[in-house]
Design an enzyme around this catalytic site. Structure first.
Site, PDB file in Angstrom:
ATOM      1  N   LYS A  84       0.778  -1.250   0.000  1.00  0.00           N
ATOM      2  CA  LYS A  84       0.000   0.000   0.000  1.00  0.00           C
ATOM      3  C   LYS A  84       0.813   1.307   0.000  1.00  0.00           C
ATOM      4  CE  LYS A  84      -0.302   0.549   4.946  1.00  0.00           C
ATOM      5  NZ  LYS A  84      -1.014   1.023   6.090  1.00  0.00           N
ATOM      6  N   SER A 124      -9.937   1.960  -2.457  1.00  0.00           N
ATOM      7  CA  SER A 124      -9.433   3.203  -1.886  1.00  0.00           C
ATOM      8  C   SER A 124     -10.043   4.406  -2.595  1.00  0.00           C
ATOM      9  CB  SER A 124      -7.917   3.211  -2.083  1.00  0.00           C
ATOM     10  OG  SER A 124      -7.378   4.480  -1.829  1.00  0.00           O
ATOM     11  N   TYR A 148       0.185   1.974  -7.320  1.00  0.00           N
ATOM     12  CA  TYR A 148      -0.670   1.481  -6.228  1.00  0.00           C
ATOM     13  C   TYR A 148      -2.139   1.766  -6.538  1.00  0.00           C
ATOM     14  CZ  TYR A 148      -3.392   1.501  -1.995  1.00  0.00           C
ATOM     15  OH  TYR A 148      -4.410   1.290  -1.092  1.00  0.00           O
ATOM     16  N   LYS A 152      -5.677  -0.753  -7.460  1.00  0.00           N
ATOM     17  CA  LYS A 152      -7.017  -0.717  -6.848  1.00  0.00           C
ATOM     18  C   LYS A 152      -8.080  -0.568  -7.941  1.00  0.00           C
ATOM     19  CE  LYS A 152      -5.800  -1.362  -2.688  1.00  0.00           C
ATOM     20  NZ  LYS A 152      -6.070  -2.653  -2.075  1.00  0.00           N
ATOM     21  N   TYR A 176     -12.086   3.121   0.946  1.00  0.00           N
ATOM     22  CA  TYR A 176     -11.749   3.761   2.214  1.00  0.00           C
ATOM     23  C   TYR A 176     -11.195   5.143   1.950  1.00  0.00           C
ATOM     24  CZ  TYR A 176     -10.979  -1.229   3.354  1.00  0.00           C
ATOM     25  OH  TYR A 176     -11.044  -2.584   3.476  1.00  0.00           O
ATOM     26  N   PHE A 177     -11.490   6.047   2.886  1.00  0.00           N
ATOM     27  CA  PHE A 177     -10.844   7.361   2.843  1.00  0.00           C
ATOM     28  C   PHE A 177      -9.571   7.256   3.696  1.00  0.00           C
ATOM     29  CE2 PHE A 177     -13.193   9.942  -0.109  1.00  0.00           C
ATOM     30  CZ  PHE A 177     -14.075   8.960  -0.535  1.00  0.00           C
ATOM     31  N   ASN A 178      -9.321   8.117   4.659  1.00  0.00           N
ATOM     32  CA  ASN A 178      -8.020   8.038   5.341  1.00  0.00           C
ATOM     33  C   ASN A 178      -8.164   7.451   6.742  1.00  0.00           C
ATOM     34  OD1 ASN A 178      -7.689   9.976   3.092  1.00  0.00           O
ATOM     35  ND2 ASN A 178      -5.638  10.215   3.922  1.00  0.00           N
TER      36      ASN A 178
HETATM   37  P1  NAD Z   1      -1.300  -3.189   6.092  1.00  0.00           P
HETATM   38  O1  NAD Z   1      -0.036  -3.211   5.327  1.00  0.00           O
HETATM   39  O2  NAD Z   1      -1.236  -2.869   7.533  1.00  0.00           O
HETATM   40  O3  NAD Z   1      -2.051  -4.603   5.937  1.00  0.00           O
HETATM   41  C1  NAD Z   1      -1.951  -5.388   4.768  1.00  0.00           C
HETATM   42  C2  NAD Z   1      -1.592  -6.801   5.217  1.00  0.00           C
HETATM   43  O4  NAD Z   1      -1.500  -7.640   4.070  1.00  0.00           O
HETATM   44  C3  NAD Z   1      -0.248  -6.869   5.928  1.00  0.00           C
HETATM   45  O5  NAD Z   1      -0.412  -7.541   7.163  1.00  0.00           O
HETATM   46  C4  NAD Z   1       0.649  -7.656   4.976  1.00  0.00           C
HETATM   47  O6  NAD Z   1       1.577  -8.443   5.661  1.00  0.00           O
HETATM   48  C5  NAD Z   1      -0.375  -8.479   4.210  1.00  0.00           C
HETATM   49  N1  NAD Z   1       0.004  -8.889   2.848  1.00  0.00           N
HETATM   50  C6  NAD Z   1       0.453  -8.116   1.827  1.00  0.00           C
HETATM   51  N2  NAD Z   1       0.658  -8.863   0.730  1.00  0.00           N
HETATM   52  C7  NAD Z   1       0.309 -10.138   1.040  1.00  0.00           C
HETATM   53  C8  NAD Z   1       0.278 -11.358   0.340  1.00  0.00           C
HETATM   54  N3  NAD Z   1       0.662 -11.451  -0.939  1.00  0.00           N
HETATM   55  N4  NAD Z   1      -0.140 -12.476   0.984  1.00  0.00           N
HETATM   56  C9  NAD Z   1      -0.517 -12.426   2.276  1.00  0.00           C
HETATM   57  N5  NAD Z   1      -0.517 -11.298   3.009  1.00  0.00           N
HETATM   58  C10 NAD Z   1      -0.104 -10.163   2.392  1.00  0.00           C
HETATM   59  O7  NAD Z   1      -2.307  -2.211   5.336  1.00  0.00           O
HETATM   60  P2  NAD Z   1      -3.714  -1.642   5.784  1.00  0.00           P
HETATM   61  O8  NAD Z   1      -3.578  -0.193   5.994  1.00  0.00           O
HETATM   62  O9  NAD Z   1      -4.302  -2.485   6.838  1.00  0.00           O
HETATM   63  O10 NAD Z   1      -4.504  -1.837   4.419  1.00  0.00           O
HETATM   64  C11 NAD Z   1      -5.325  -2.962   4.170  1.00  0.00           C
HETATM   65  C12 NAD Z   1      -5.904  -2.868   2.771  1.00  0.00           C
HETATM   66  O11 NAD Z   1      -6.651  -1.669   2.653  1.00  0.00           O
HETATM   67  C13 NAD Z   1      -4.844  -2.815   1.668  1.00  0.00           C
HETATM   68  O12 NAD Z   1      -5.327  -3.534   0.552  1.00  0.00           O
HETATM   69  C14 NAD Z   1      -4.748  -1.343   1.354  1.00  0.00           C
HETATM   70  O13 NAD Z   1      -4.317  -1.125   0.047  1.00  0.00           O
HETATM   71  C15 NAD Z   1      -6.191  -0.907   1.552  1.00  0.00           C
HETATM   72  N6  NAD Z   1      -6.330   0.532   1.854  1.00  0.00           N
HETATM   73  C16 NAD Z   1      -5.628   1.056   2.893  1.00  0.00           C
HETATM   74  C17 NAD Z   1      -5.749   2.415   3.162  1.00  0.00           C
HETATM   75  C18 NAD Z   1      -4.952   3.053   4.268  1.00  0.00           C
HETATM   76  O14 NAD Z   1      -4.826   4.267   4.281  1.00  0.00           O
HETATM   77  N7  NAD Z   1      -4.410   2.307   5.222  1.00  0.00           N
HETATM   78  C19 NAD Z   1      -6.589   3.212   2.390  1.00  0.00           C
HETATM   79  C20 NAD Z   1      -7.298   2.627   1.335  1.00  0.00           C
HETATM   80  C21 NAD Z   1      -7.155   1.265   1.078  1.00  0.00           C
HETATM   81  C1  WQD Z   2      -2.627  13.126   4.082  1.00  0.00           C
HETATM   82  C2  WQD Z   2      -2.342  14.619   3.976  1.00  0.00           C
HETATM   83  C3  WQD Z   2      -0.424  15.130   2.616  1.00  0.00           C
HETATM   84  C4  WQD Z   2       2.491  13.221   5.275  1.00  0.00           C
HETATM   85  C5  WQD Z   2      -2.740   7.958   1.005  1.00  0.00           C
HETATM   86  C6  WQD Z   2      -2.918   7.163  -0.257  1.00  0.00           C
HETATM   87  C7  WQD Z   2      -4.313   6.617  -0.341  1.00  0.00           C
HETATM   88  C8  WQD Z   2      -4.654   5.851   0.916  1.00  0.00           C
HETATM   89  C9  WQD Z   2      -4.459   6.693   2.131  1.00  0.00           C
HETATM   90  C10 WQD Z   2      -3.676   3.640   1.005  1.00  0.00           C
HETATM   91  C11 WQD Z   2      -1.955  15.069   2.566  1.00  0.00           C
HETATM   92  C12 WQD Z   2      -0.176  15.527   4.056  1.00  0.00           C
HETATM   93  C13 WQD Z   2       1.331  13.706   4.703  1.00  0.00           C
HETATM   94  C14 WQD Z   2       3.470  14.138   5.742  1.00  0.00           C
HETATM   95  C15 WQD Z   2       2.020  15.949   5.081  1.00  0.00           C
HETATM   96  N1  WQD Z   2      -3.711   4.802   1.115  1.00  0.00           N
HETATM   97  N2  WQD Z   2       1.091  15.044   4.618  1.00  0.00           N
HETATM   98  N3  WQD Z   2       3.177  15.469   5.622  1.00  0.00           N
HETATM   99  O1  WQD Z   2      -2.033  10.943   0.519  1.00  0.00           O
HETATM  100  O2  WQD Z   2      -4.373  11.346   1.419  1.00  0.00           O
HETATM  101  O3  WQD Z   2      -3.618   9.067   0.963  1.00  0.00           O
HETATM  102  O4  WQD Z   2      -3.102   7.161   2.149  1.00  0.00           O
HETATM  103  O5  WQD Z   2      -4.253   2.778   0.681  1.00  0.00           O
HETATM  104  O6  WQD Z   2      -4.383   5.793  -1.449  1.00  0.00           O
HETATM  105  O7  WQD Z   2      -2.658   7.988  -1.375  1.00  0.00           O
HETATM  106  O8  WQD Z   2      -2.658  10.250   2.881  1.00  0.00           O
HETATM  107  O9  WQD Z   2      -1.612  10.415   5.099  1.00  0.00           O
HETATM  108  O10 WQD Z   2      -0.140  10.398   3.051  1.00  0.00           O
HETATM  109  O11 WQD Z   2      -1.550  12.387   3.519  1.00  0.00           O
HETATM  110  O12 WQD Z   2       1.818  17.151   4.993  1.00  0.00           O
HETATM  111  O13 WQD Z   2       4.539  13.762   6.229  1.00  0.00           O
HETATM  112  O14 WQD Z   2      -1.209  14.918   4.790  1.00  0.00           O
HETATM  113  O15 WQD Z   2       0.130  16.059   1.732  1.00  0.00           O
HETATM  114  O16 WQD Z   2      -2.486  16.357   2.384  1.00  0.00           O
HETATM  115  P1  WQD Z   2      -3.147  10.522   1.360  1.00  0.00           P
HETATM  116  P2  WQD Z   2      -1.413  10.795   3.686  1.00  0.00           P
END
Ligand code: NAD
Ligand code: WQD
Length: 330
Positions: A84, A124, A148, A152, A176-178
């Protein structure tokens, strides 16, 4: 009901395991621990006082994954496993496309073989691109700015086409948002390896003194105070969104935003963190980060109407819980 949770040792997956177990589901976790720790499984058990079946398996490995499907009767899948980190995906595109797409396709292949019909996918808000706010599920998606994000968008299309070809399949795409915050116990939360890419884990490392100061990426955006605006959602609310999605899953493809519908700027989040935890977060304004958009928040009315789900926790609680977890990390 047995739910296979891929990536269940990760940040969102672990909180979702807790929510599922508390809602009475049985959970089987498959995770290769590439971005998580095995202790998290024990912590899930400790919080819920329930059992969790765990396999240290890579979801892209067909033989290993097949053995999980042949051992258990699986009623549905929640697929979190994936890589991610946006910046890393630009440097290692093949790893991202391979891991994130093959994992989704492998699961679909085995769902077909073992007649599993329910599939919830972690998507995402990044799939919306630089769209008009608030983001609505029926908007035309704009191109993402990194591999990335592409994985998605492509996974969404793959799952949609597979569901079109089999009308008995139930596919729910959750955008998901943030997600930030942590479980109130302080046992599970977000603990990225190395220097964090995302804002909240960076803030908590600065507050702890492990990093000198936060770099705020730009203060010249057309937003309330010039800094980027995002829709931060407490990870516990997000986890409950998955339970609601699973309970209400029906045939076809259904897409839901999981956010709060409210935007918060970087400066507002820093101030909220300082106020909630009575701790200073030194920061400096630096250049914009390439690929960032000014503002992003969700229209959350569809999830509320169709899933009966709404995020309840506010920014102060998110900041308190994130800090409570960070203080516990050794
Ligand atoms: P994370 O990295 O904490 O969790 C992902 C888990 O998947 C990890 O435990 C990792 O070890 C496991 N993993 C990765 N590749 C694998 C594979 N090939 N086989 C088995 N396990 C594997 O991330 P997260 O923040 O919990 O995100 C979970 C999901 O949500 C991801 O798909 C991510 O892209 C999506 N997502 C996250 C966010 C965010 O901001 N955290 C936002 C939008 C979408
Ligand atoms: C949030 C805000 C930055 C870090 C990303 C992925 C998205 C999803 C969530 C995974 C922005 C600012 C950040 C720093 C900063 N991920 N920032 N200083 O970019 O909205 O989303 O994570 O699945 O796909 O793109 O999240 O937490 O990186 O940033 O000023 O050191 O904080 O510019 O405005 P983002 P973020």
């Amino acid at each position: 009901m047995n739910i296979l949770v891929t990536g269940g040792a990760g940040f969102i997956g672990s909180h979702t395991c807790v929510a599922l177990l508390e809602a009475g589901y049985e959970v089987i976790v498959v995770d290769n621990l590439c971005n998580s720790k095995v202790d998290t499984i024990d912590k899930i058990k400790k919080i819920t006082n329930k059992e969790v079946v765990f396999y240290n398996i890579d979801v892209t490995e067909e033989k290993d994954l097949d053995s999980v499907f042949s051992t258990h009767i699986i009623d549905g899948i929640i697929h979190f496993a994936g890589l991610k980190a946006v910046g890393e995906s630009v440097e290692k595109p093949l790893e991202y496309y391979y891991n994130n797409l093959v994992s989704t396709m492998m699961l679909c292949k085995l769902c077909k073989k073992y007649n599993v019909k329910k599939f919830v996918f972690s998507s995402s808000a990044t799939v919306y691109g630089d769209n008009e706010i608030p983001f609505r599920e029926d908007m035309k998606l704009l191109s993402t700015t990194n591999p990335y994000g592409e994985t998605k968008a492509m996974s969404e299309r793959i799952l949609t086409d597979i569901a079109k070809a089999d009308s008995s399949l139930c596919v729910t795409l959750l955008r998901y948002f943030n997600p930030i915050g942590a479980h109130e116990s302080g046992l599970i939360g977000e603990d990225p390896k190395g220097i964090p890419n995302n804002l909240m884990p960076y803030i908590t490392k600065v507050a702890k003194g492990e990093l000198d100061k936060l770099c705020i990426f730009g203060n010249d955006y057309p937003t309330i105070d010039g800094t980027g605006v995002r829709d931060y959602i407490h990870v516990v609310d997000l986890a409950e969104g998955h339970v609601a999605a699973f309970k209400n899953i029906t045939p076809g493809v259904h897409v839901y935003n999981l956010g709060t519908g409210k935007g918060t700027s970087v400066l507002q989040l820093v101030k909220a963190f300082e106020e909630a935890n009575k701790i200073k977060v030194p920061y400096e304004i630096v250049d914009r980060r390439p690929g960032d958009i000014a503002e992003c928040y969700a229209d959350v009315s569809k999830a509320e109407k169709e899933l009966g789900w709404i995020a309840k926790k506010g920014i102060i609680e998110m900041c308190k819980d994130a800090w409570n977890f960070e203080k516990n990390i050794k």
